[in-house]
Design a protein around this motif. Structure first.
Motif, PDB file in Angstrom:
ATOM      1  N   ALA A  50       0.912  -1.183   0.064  1.00  0.00           N
ATOM      2  CA  ALA A  50      -0.071  -0.196  -0.010  1.00  0.00           C
ATOM      3  C   ALA A  50       0.664   1.250  -0.022  1.00  0.00           C
ATOM      4  CB  ALA A  50      -0.921  -0.083   1.324  1.00  0.00           C
ATOM      5  N   ASN A  51       1.015   1.661  -1.034  1.00  0.00           N
ATOM      6  CA  ASN A  51       1.886   2.882  -1.188  1.00  0.00           C
ATOM      7  C   ASN A  51       1.073   4.166  -0.889  1.00  0.00           C
ATOM      8  OD1 ASN A  51       4.285   2.199  -2.560  1.00  0.00           O
ATOM      9  ND2 ASN A  51       3.309   2.778  -4.497  1.00  0.00           N
ATOM     10  N   SER A  52       1.903   5.086   0.231  1.00  0.00           N
ATOM     11  CA  SER A  52       1.270   6.248   0.415  1.00  0.00           C
ATOM     12  C   SER A  52       1.870   7.376  -0.289  1.00  0.00           C
ATOM     13  CB  SER A  52       1.559   6.296   2.016  1.00  0.00           C
ATOM     14  OG  SER A  52       1.306   5.385   2.857  1.00  0.00           O
ATOM     15  N   VAL A  64      -3.300   9.448  -0.794  1.00  0.00           N
ATOM     16  CA  VAL A  64      -3.908   8.311  -1.735  1.00  0.00           C
ATOM     17  C   VAL A  64      -3.122   6.969  -1.396  1.00  0.00           C
ATOM     18  CG1 VAL A  64      -4.089   7.335  -3.909  1.00  0.00           C
ATOM     19  CG2 VAL A  64      -4.453  10.127  -3.364  1.00  0.00           C
ATOM     20  N   MET A  65      -3.972   5.858  -0.872  1.00  0.00           N
ATOM     21  CA  MET A  65      -3.087   4.695  -0.315  1.00  0.00           C
ATOM     22  C   MET A  65      -3.419   4.026  -2.033  1.00  0.00           C
ATOM     23  SD  MET A  65      -1.828   5.080   2.462  1.00  0.00           S
ATOM     24  CE  MET A  65      -1.276   3.537   2.515  1.00  0.00           C
ATOM     25  N   THR A  66      -2.350   3.757  -2.608  1.00  0.00           N
ATOM     26  CA  THR A  66      -2.469   3.062  -3.890  1.00  0.00           C
ATOM     27  C   THR A  66      -1.944   1.487  -3.767  1.00  0.00           C
ATOM     28  OG1 THR A  66      -2.916   2.992  -6.112  1.00  0.00           O
ATOM     29  CG2 THR A  66      -0.809   4.069  -5.042  1.00  0.00           C
ATOM     30  N   SER A  67      -2.268   0.786  -4.485  1.00  0.00           N
ATOM     31  CA  SER A  67      -1.496  -0.669  -4.532  1.00  0.00           C
ATOM     32  C   SER A  67      -0.399  -0.256  -5.354  1.00  0.00           C
ATOM     33  CB  SER A  67      -2.389  -1.632  -5.495  1.00  0.00           C
ATOM     34  OG  SER A  67      -1.608  -2.617  -6.196  1.00  0.00           O
ATOM     35  N   GLY A  68       0.686  -1.072  -4.998  1.00  0.00           N
ATOM     36  CA  GLY A  68       2.041  -0.900  -5.591  1.00  0.00           C
ATOM     37  C   GLY A  68       2.131  -1.212  -7.095  1.00  0.00           C
ATOM     38  N   ALA A  69       0.976  -1.981  -7.529  1.00  0.00           N
ATOM     39  CA  ALA A  69       0.971  -2.368  -8.953  1.00  0.00           C
ATOM     40  C   ALA A  69       0.168  -1.299  -9.734  1.00  0.00           C
ATOM     41  CB  ALA A  69       0.211  -3.632  -8.888  1.00  0.00           C
ATOM     42  N   HIS A  70      -0.178  -0.202  -9.191  1.00  0.00           N
ATOM     43  CA  HIS A  70      -0.928   0.816  -9.971  1.00  0.00           C
ATOM     44  C   HIS A  70      -0.256   2.235  -9.814  1.00  0.00           C
ATOM     45  CE1 HIS A  70      -4.767  -1.587  -9.179  1.00  0.00           C
ATOM     46  NE2 HIS A  70      -4.288  -1.625 -10.431  1.00  0.00           N
ATOM     47  N   ARG A  71      -0.595   3.048 -10.851  1.00  0.00           N
ATOM     48  CA  ARG A  71      -0.076   4.330 -10.962  1.00  0.00           C
ATOM     49  C   ARG A  71      -1.524   5.195 -10.824  1.00  0.00           C
ATOM     50  NH1 ARG A  71       4.766   5.178 -12.299  1.00  0.00           N
ATOM     51  NH2 ARG A  71       4.666   7.143 -13.238  1.00  0.00           N
ATOM     52  N   LEU A 114      -5.343  13.374   7.612  1.00  0.00           N
ATOM     53  CA  LEU A 114      -5.539  13.637   6.203  1.00  0.00           C
ATOM     54  C   LEU A 114      -6.707  13.211   5.631  1.00  0.00           C
ATOM     55  CD1 LEU A 114      -1.802  13.035   5.411  1.00  0.00           C
ATOM     56  CD2 LEU A 114      -2.713  15.378   5.895  1.00  0.00           C
ATOM     57  N   THR A 115      -7.066  13.905   4.730  1.00  0.00           N
ATOM     58  CA  THR A 115      -8.052  13.290   3.415  1.00  0.00           C
ATOM     59  C   THR A 115      -7.762  12.275   2.948  1.00  0.00           C
ATOM     60  OG1 THR A 115      -9.507  15.580   3.579  1.00  0.00           O
ATOM     61  CG2 THR A 115      -9.649  13.902   1.617  1.00  0.00           C
ATOM     62  N   THR A 116      -8.373  10.962   2.843  1.00  0.00           N
ATOM     63  CA  THR A 116      -7.398  10.093   2.404  1.00  0.00           C
ATOM     64  C   THR A 116      -8.389   9.197   1.397  1.00  0.00           C
ATOM     65  OG1 THR A 116      -6.234   9.743   4.255  1.00  0.00           O
ATOM     66  CG2 THR A 116      -6.189   7.829   2.790  1.00  0.00           C
ATOM     67  N   VAL A 117      -7.827   8.825   0.254  1.00  0.00           N
ATOM     68  CA  VAL A 117      -8.399   7.869  -0.659  1.00  0.00           C
ATOM     69  C   VAL A 117      -8.017   6.513  -0.709  1.00  0.00           C
ATOM     70  CG1 VAL A 117      -8.779   7.382  -3.215  1.00  0.00           C
ATOM     71  CG2 VAL A 117      -9.175   9.534  -2.237  1.00  0.00           C
ATOM     72  N   VAL A 118      -8.552   5.418  -0.464  1.00  0.00           N
ATOM     73  CA  VAL A 118      -7.923   4.041  -0.600  1.00  0.00           C
ATOM     74  C   VAL A 118      -8.133   3.266  -1.711  1.00  0.00           C
ATOM     75  CG1 VAL A 118      -7.795   1.929   0.543  1.00  0.00           C
ATOM     76  CG2 VAL A 118      -8.038   3.814   1.857  1.00  0.00           C
ATOM     77  N   ASP A 119      -7.211   2.924  -2.580  1.00  0.00           N
ATOM     78  CA  ASP A 119      -7.227   2.005  -3.980  1.00  0.00           C
ATOM     79  C   ASP A 119      -8.052   0.953  -3.618  1.00  0.00           C
ATOM     80  OD1 ASP A 119      -7.102   0.723  -6.054  1.00  0.00           O
ATOM     81  OD2 ASP A 119      -4.682   1.002  -6.181  1.00  0.00           O
ATOM     82  N   GLU A 120      -9.186   0.743  -4.358  1.00  0.00           N
ATOM     83  CA  GLU A 120     -10.184  -0.403  -4.139  1.00  0.00           C
ATOM     84  C   GLU A 120      -9.506  -1.859  -4.563  1.00  0.00           C
ATOM     85  OE1 GLU A 120     -13.522   0.400  -6.855  1.00  0.00           O
ATOM     86  OE2 GLU A 120     -12.329  -0.058  -8.546  1.00  0.00           O
ATOM     87  N   TRP A 129       0.846  -4.711   3.028  1.00  0.00           N
ATOM     88  CA  TRP A 129       1.950  -3.896   3.902  1.00  0.00           C
ATOM     89  C   TRP A 129       2.078  -2.241   3.549  1.00  0.00           C
ATOM     90  CZ3 TRP A 129       5.159  -6.384   7.515  1.00  0.00           C
ATOM     91  CH2 TRP A 129       4.871  -7.538   7.426  1.00  0.00           C
ATOM     92  N   ALA A 130       2.205  -1.589   4.564  1.00  0.00           N
ATOM     93  CA  ALA A 130       2.351  -0.292   4.323  1.00  0.00           C
ATOM     94  C   ALA A 130       3.701   0.472   5.137  1.00  0.00           C
ATOM     95  CB  ALA A 130       1.214   0.407   5.117  1.00  0.00           C
ATOM     96  N   ALA A 131       4.144   1.396   4.531  1.00  0.00           N
ATOM     97  CA  ALA A 131       5.416   2.171   5.438  1.00  0.00           C
ATOM     98  C   ALA A 131       4.896   2.266   6.583  1.00  0.00           C
ATOM     99  CB  ALA A 131       5.697   3.404   4.619  1.00  0.00           C
ATOM    100  N   GLY A 132       5.991   2.359   7.567  1.00  0.00           N
ATOM    101  CA  GLY A 132       5.957   2.556   8.928  1.00  0.00           C
ATOM    102  C   GLY A 132       6.498   4.062   9.498  1.00  0.00           C
ATOM    103  N   GLY A 133       6.335   4.921   8.759  1.00  0.00           N
ATOM    104  CA  GLY A 133       6.953   6.236   9.151  1.00  0.00           C
ATOM    105  C   GLY A 133       8.291   6.676   8.496  1.00  0.00           C
ATOM    106  N   THR A 134       9.151   5.533   8.090  1.00  0.00           N
ATOM    107  CA  THR A 134      10.457   5.746   7.477  1.00  0.00           C
ATOM    108  C   THR A 134      10.678   4.870   6.322  1.00  0.00           C
ATOM    109  OG1 THR A 134      11.731   4.109   8.811  1.00  0.00           O
ATOM    110  CG2 THR A 134      11.309   6.155   9.955  1.00  0.00           C
TER     111      THR A 134
END
Length: 158
Positions: A50-52, A64-71, A114-120, A129-134
């Motif tokens: 889950a790319n942030s 925008v939380m997007t799949s690493g497979a998408h742009r 933050l206003t957030t969008v999550v990739d369906e 898996w998402a980044a943990g701040g670093t």
């Protein structure tokens, strides 16, 4: 125990616990600042990352939380959200909005929500898996946990 975590990741850990999300933050030996690097380090499909991505839209940050497979198609997303324009945030805007560096932005642990969008399409993965701040930290969670954690709108982003 969080004593071994960087300070930014401790904030993320605390936000996860406050939200009732049990995933533990993992410290990786090498930076995983891209979805491909994170997927390789974790042995998972790139789509389960889950790319942030922080954008700037109508005078405010948009996560925008997007799949690493998408742009992200910023123009299409702006239309879906009824926004005039969505553009990549600058390094300074990302840091101000999240308190975190590009390549390590977590979905939580920010100075303010933050206003957030999550990739369906992230819903297709039982664990994401998402980044943990670093750039060296990541954590697992489910799609439903990500949506609950961020309060995000679930939409197509590409």
């Amino acid at each position: 125990m969080t004593a071994h975590l960087p300070s930014r990741s401790r904030l993320v850990h605390d936000a996860l616990r406050s939200a009732g999300i049990p995933g533990e933050i993992v410290v990786l030996p090498d930076a995983a600042s891209t979805a491909a690097l994170a997927a390789a380090a974790l042995g998972v499909e790139v789509g389960a990352i889950a790319n942030s991505l922080v954008f700037w839209s109508d005078g405010e940050p948009l996560l925008v939380m997007t799949s690493g497979a998408h742009r992200v198609d910023a123009a299409a997303l702006a239309t879906r959200l009824g926004r005039s324009r969505i553009a990549r945030a600058t390094v300074d805007q990302v840091r101000a909005a999240t308190g975190q560096a590009i390549g390590g932005v977590a979905p939580t642990g920010h100075p303010a929500p933050l206003t957030t969008v999550v990739d369906e399409t992230l819903a297709a993965h039982p664990e994401i898996w998402a980044a943990g701040g670093t750039p060296h930290t990541v954590f697992p969670l489910t799609f439903d946990e990500l949506v609950r954690l961020t309060g995000g709108a679930v939409l197509p982003v590409d």
